[in-house]
Design a protein around this motif. Structure first.
Motif, PDB file in Angstrom:
ATOM      1  N   ASN A   1      58.959  14.420  24.403  1.00 14.03           N
ATOM      2  CA  ASN A   1      58.653  15.100  23.199  1.00 14.03           C
ATOM      3  C   ASN A   1      59.394  16.485  22.827  1.00 14.03           C
ATOM      4  OD1 ASN A   1      56.576  13.215  22.791  1.00 14.03           O
ATOM      5  ND2 ASN A   1      55.534  13.831  24.571  1.00 14.03           N
ATOM      6  N   ALA A   2      60.367  16.925  23.608  1.00 12.33           N
ATOM      7  CA  ALA A   2      61.058  18.187  23.373  1.00 12.33           C
ATOM      8  C   ALA A   2      61.809  17.751  22.227  1.00 12.33           C
ATOM      9  CB  ALA A   2      61.950  18.516  24.506  1.00 12.33           C
ATOM     10  N   GLU A   3      61.756  19.049  21.210  1.00 10.29           N
ATOM     11  CA  GLU A   3      62.498  18.833  20.017  1.00 10.29           C
ATOM     12  C   GLU A   3      64.093  18.284  20.054  1.00 10.29           C
ATOM     13  OE1 GLU A   3      63.363  21.121  16.213  1.00 10.29           O
ATOM     14  OE2 GLU A   3      61.922  22.225  17.339  1.00 10.29           O
ATOM     15  N   GLN A   4      64.710  18.950  21.052  1.00  7.53           N
ATOM     16  CA  GLN A   4      66.269  18.981  21.272  1.00  7.53           C
ATOM     17  C   GLN A   4      66.466  17.513  21.711  1.00  7.53           C
ATOM     18  OE1 GLN A   4      63.944  21.355  22.493  1.00  7.53           O
ATOM     19  NE2 GLN A   4      65.344  22.790  23.970  1.00  7.53           N
ATOM     20  N   THR A   5      65.756  16.786  22.523  1.00  3.34           N
ATOM     21  CA  THR A   5      65.899  15.711  23.306  1.00  3.34           C
ATOM     22  C   THR A   5      65.092  14.395  22.728  1.00  3.34           C
ATOM     23  OG1 THR A   5      64.518  16.156  24.833  1.00  3.34           O
ATOM     24  CG2 THR A   5      66.840  16.526  25.444  1.00  3.34           C
ATOM     25  N   HIS A   6      64.329  14.674  21.598  1.00  2.00           N
ATOM     26  CA  HIS A   6      63.542  13.489  21.090  1.00  2.00           C
ATOM     27  C   HIS A   6      64.448  12.333  20.670  1.00  2.00           C
ATOM     28  CE1 HIS A   6      59.978  11.694  19.679  1.00  2.00           C
ATOM     29  NE2 HIS A   6      60.583  11.609  18.515  1.00  2.00           N
ATOM     30  N   GLU A   7      65.199  12.653  19.779  1.00  2.00           N
ATOM     31  CA  GLU A   7      66.081  11.487  19.086  1.00  2.00           C
ATOM     32  C   GLU A   7      66.871  10.722  20.217  1.00  2.00           C
ATOM     33  OE1 GLU A   7      68.793  12.078  15.725  1.00  2.00           O
ATOM     34  OE2 GLU A   7      67.050  13.195  14.758  1.00  2.00           O
ATOM     35  N   ASP A   8      67.481  11.662  21.146  1.00  2.00           N
ATOM     36  CA  ASP A   8      68.136  11.068  22.138  1.00  2.00           C
ATOM     37  C   ASP A   8      67.674   9.962  22.793  1.00  2.00           C
ATOM     38  OD1 ASP A   8      70.691  12.805  21.610  1.00  2.00           O
ATOM     39  OD2 ASP A   8      69.823  14.284  22.712  1.00  2.00           O
ATOM     40  N   VAL A   9      66.349  10.446  23.303  1.00  2.00           N
ATOM     41  CA  VAL A   9      65.522   9.574  24.001  1.00  2.00           C
ATOM     42  C   VAL A   9      65.136   8.378  23.413  1.00  2.00           C
ATOM     43  CG1 VAL A   9      63.168   9.493  25.366  1.00  2.00           C
ATOM     44  CG2 VAL A   9      64.579  11.402  25.524  1.00  2.00           C
TER      45      VAL A   9
END
Ligand SMILES: [Fe+2]
Ligand SMILES: [Fe+2]
Length: 143
Positions: free
Chosen positions: A63-71
Motif C-alpha cells: 500500500n505504500a506509493e513507492q512500492t505499490h506497482e513493484d509489488v
C-alpha cells in the motif's frame, strides 16, 4: 537473520541450483534422475520463498506509493512461476522440459534482480524496524 539478508540468501541459493541445472541440461536423457531430484529442490525453495514474500513481505509494502506497482508486478511474476511449475510437474524430463525450466529460470532471475535492485531498497526505507518482525514471521513459517 535480518529480512533482506534472508531473502537475498534464498535468491543466492536458487541461483546456485539453477547453475547446477545449466551444467546438466544438455543431456536430459542421461541425467534424468539427477534433473528430477534437482527440480524437486528448486521447486521446494521457490515455493517456500514465494509463500514467505506473499504472506508477510509484500502485504507490508503493497500500500505504500513507492512500492505499490513493484509489488503488483512481483505477485504476477510469482504467478507465472507457479504456472510453469504446474506444467513442469506434469511432463517427463525431456528437451521440452528443459526448455520450459530454462524459461522459468530466466523469469526467476529477472524477478530476483528487480527485487534486489528496486523493491528491497525502497521497502527497507518504508519498513524500518518493522522489517525485523517480518523476518521473524518468515523464518518461523519456514521451520
Ligand atoms: Fe519474489
Ligand atoms: Fe524474492
Amino acid at each position: 537473520m535480518e529480512l533482506f539478508d534472508m531473502l537475498r540468501k534464498d535468491h543466492e541459493n536458487v541461483k546456485k541450483l539453477f547453475g547446477q541445472f545449466d551444467a546438466m541440461k544438455d543431456e536430459p536423457e542421461k541425467k534424468k534422475k539427477e534433473l528430477e531430484k534437482l527440480y524437486g529442490e528448486i521447486r521446494k525453495e521457490l515455493q517456500m520463498h514465494m509463500e514467505g514474500e506473499e504472506k508477510f513481505f509484500y502485504p507490508a509494502v503493497r500500500n505504500a506509493e513507492q512500492t505499490h506497482e513493484d509489488v503488483l508486478e512481483s505477485i504476477e511474476e510469482h504467478h507465472v512461476v507457479k504456472l510453469l511449475l504446474r506444467e513442469l510437474d506434469r511432463i517427463q524430463v525431456s528437451e521440452k522440459w528443459v526448455a520450459k525450466l530454462s524459461v522459468m529460470k530466466e523469469n526467476v532471475l529477472h524477478h530476483i534482480s528487480e527485487e534486489e535492485e528496486e523493491l528491497f531498497e525502497k521497502a527497507q526505507e518504508i519498513l524500518g524496524d518493522r522489517a525485523k518482525e517480518i523476518g521473524r514471521q518468515i523464518s518461523s513459517m519456514k521451520h
